[in-house]
Write an enzyme that holds these catalytic residues in place. Sequence first.
Site, PDB file in Angstrom:
ATOM      1  N   ASP A  49       0.807  -1.301  -0.130  1.00  0.00           N
ATOM      2  CA  ASP A  49      -0.042   0.009  -0.088  1.00  0.00           C
ATOM      3  C   ASP A  49       0.984   1.293  -0.048  1.00  0.00           C
ATOM      4  O   ASP A  49       2.048   1.209   0.637  1.00  0.00           O
ATOM      5  CB  ASP A  49      -0.825   0.015   1.360  1.00  0.00           C
ATOM      6  CG  ASP A  49      -2.124   0.884   1.190  1.00  0.00           C
ATOM      7  OD1 ASP A  49      -3.152   0.605   0.925  1.00  0.00           O
ATOM      8  OD2 ASP A  49      -1.830   2.099   1.165  1.00  0.00           O
TER       9      ASP A  49
ATOM     10  N   HIS B  96     -10.438  -5.231  -3.110  1.00  0.00           N
ATOM     11  CA  HIS B  96      -9.021  -5.480  -2.667  1.00  0.00           C
ATOM     12  C   HIS B  96      -8.968  -5.915  -1.304  1.00  0.00           C
ATOM     13  O   HIS B  96     -10.126  -5.330  -0.539  1.00  0.00           O
ATOM     14  CB  HIS B  96      -8.135  -4.233  -2.957  1.00  0.00           C
ATOM     15  CG  HIS B  96      -8.707  -2.812  -2.267  1.00  0.00           C
ATOM     16  ND1 HIS B  96      -9.536  -2.361  -3.082  1.00  0.00           N
ATOM     17  CD2 HIS B  96      -8.387  -2.063  -1.129  1.00  0.00           C
ATOM     18  CE1 HIS B  96     -10.231  -1.379  -2.366  1.00  0.00           C
ATOM     19  NE2 HIS B  96      -9.396  -1.214  -1.275  1.00  0.00           N
TER      20      HIS B  96
HETATM   21  P1  5GP Z   1      -9.745   1.477   0.286  1.00  0.00           P
HETATM   22  O1  5GP Z   1     -10.077   2.761   1.028  1.00  0.00           O
HETATM   23  O2  5GP Z   1     -10.622   1.818  -0.968  1.00  0.00           O
HETATM   24  O3  5GP Z   1     -10.180   0.108   1.068  1.00  0.00           O
HETATM   25  O4  5GP Z   1      -8.135   1.299   0.126  1.00  0.00           O
HETATM   26  C1  5GP Z   1      -7.544   1.859  -0.939  1.00  0.00           C
HETATM   27  C2  5GP Z   1      -6.204   1.805  -0.412  1.00  0.00           C
HETATM   28  O5  5GP Z   1      -5.499   1.863  -1.908  1.00  0.00           O
HETATM   29  C3  5GP Z   1      -5.633   2.880   0.467  1.00  0.00           C
HETATM   30  O6  5GP Z   1      -5.053   2.157   1.614  1.00  0.00           O
HETATM   31  C4  5GP Z   1      -4.464   3.367  -0.258  1.00  0.00           C
HETATM   32  O7  5GP Z   1      -3.378   4.036   0.471  1.00  0.00           O
HETATM   33  C5  5GP Z   1      -4.326   2.626  -1.415  1.00  0.00           C
HETATM   34  N1  5GP Z   1      -3.712   3.231  -2.751  1.00  0.00           N
HETATM   35  C6  5GP Z   1      -4.502   4.077  -3.415  1.00  0.00           C
HETATM   36  N2  5GP Z   1      -3.666   4.458  -4.656  1.00  0.00           N
HETATM   37  C7  5GP Z   1      -2.740   3.695  -4.643  1.00  0.00           C
HETATM   38  C8  5GP Z   1      -1.538   3.495  -5.566  1.00  0.00           C
HETATM   39  O8  5GP Z   1      -1.507   4.202  -6.464  1.00  0.00           O
HETATM   40  N3  5GP Z   1      -0.536   2.625  -5.147  1.00  0.00           N
HETATM   41  C9  5GP Z   1      -0.697   1.990  -4.336  1.00  0.00           C
HETATM   42  N4  5GP Z   1       0.325   0.885  -3.885  1.00  0.00           N
HETATM   43  N5  5GP Z   1      -1.453   2.087  -3.136  1.00  0.00           N
HETATM   44  C10 5GP Z   1      -2.858   2.944  -3.548  1.00  0.00           C
END
Ligand code: 5GP
Length: 118
Positions: free
Chosen positions: A28, A95
């Site tokens: 992440d 995810h």
């Molecule tokens: P959600 O809030 O949708 O469950 O989690 C999305 C996750 O994706 C977050 O923890 C955020 O830090 C991660 N994230 C967002 N954009 C990117 C990216 O471009 N690369 C990586 N490696 N992680 C990302």
Amino acid sequence: MCLFCKIANKEIPSNAVAENDHFFAFHDINPKAPVHVLIIPKKHFDSFNDITAEMMGKMTTFIHHVAKELGINESGYRIISNIGEDGGQEVKHLHFHLLGGAKLYWGHFADADSKDFF
Ligand code: 5GP
Ligand code: ZN
């Protein structure tokens, strides 16, 4: 094509942890624990609501494999999938967050009082 589809296709770079034909694991970008890895199916599903039981079975095997690769399968870890608006899902590609490497906090997730529901 969504952000995580592009990451799975290597159109956007990421720090990879493991991969097979169906799944991809990468660190992440904004880690919330010493180990914070995201595990995605390469095929796009909007969220956990949309994955089949068969695919989820394969994903479970892959998550087990990643936890072992990271050396946290014995020490313990947490898997979280945020789903939809109330779940706080920001990226609309299924995810699982795999978190570990330290004792994780546990607490209330919302202001609502649980006695309102039970
Ligand atoms: P959600 O809030 O949708 O469950 O989690 C999305 C996750 O994706 C977050 O923890 C955020 O830090 C991660 N994230 C967002 N954009 C990117 C990216 O471009 N690369 C990586 N490696 N992680 C990302
Ligand atoms: Zn996608």
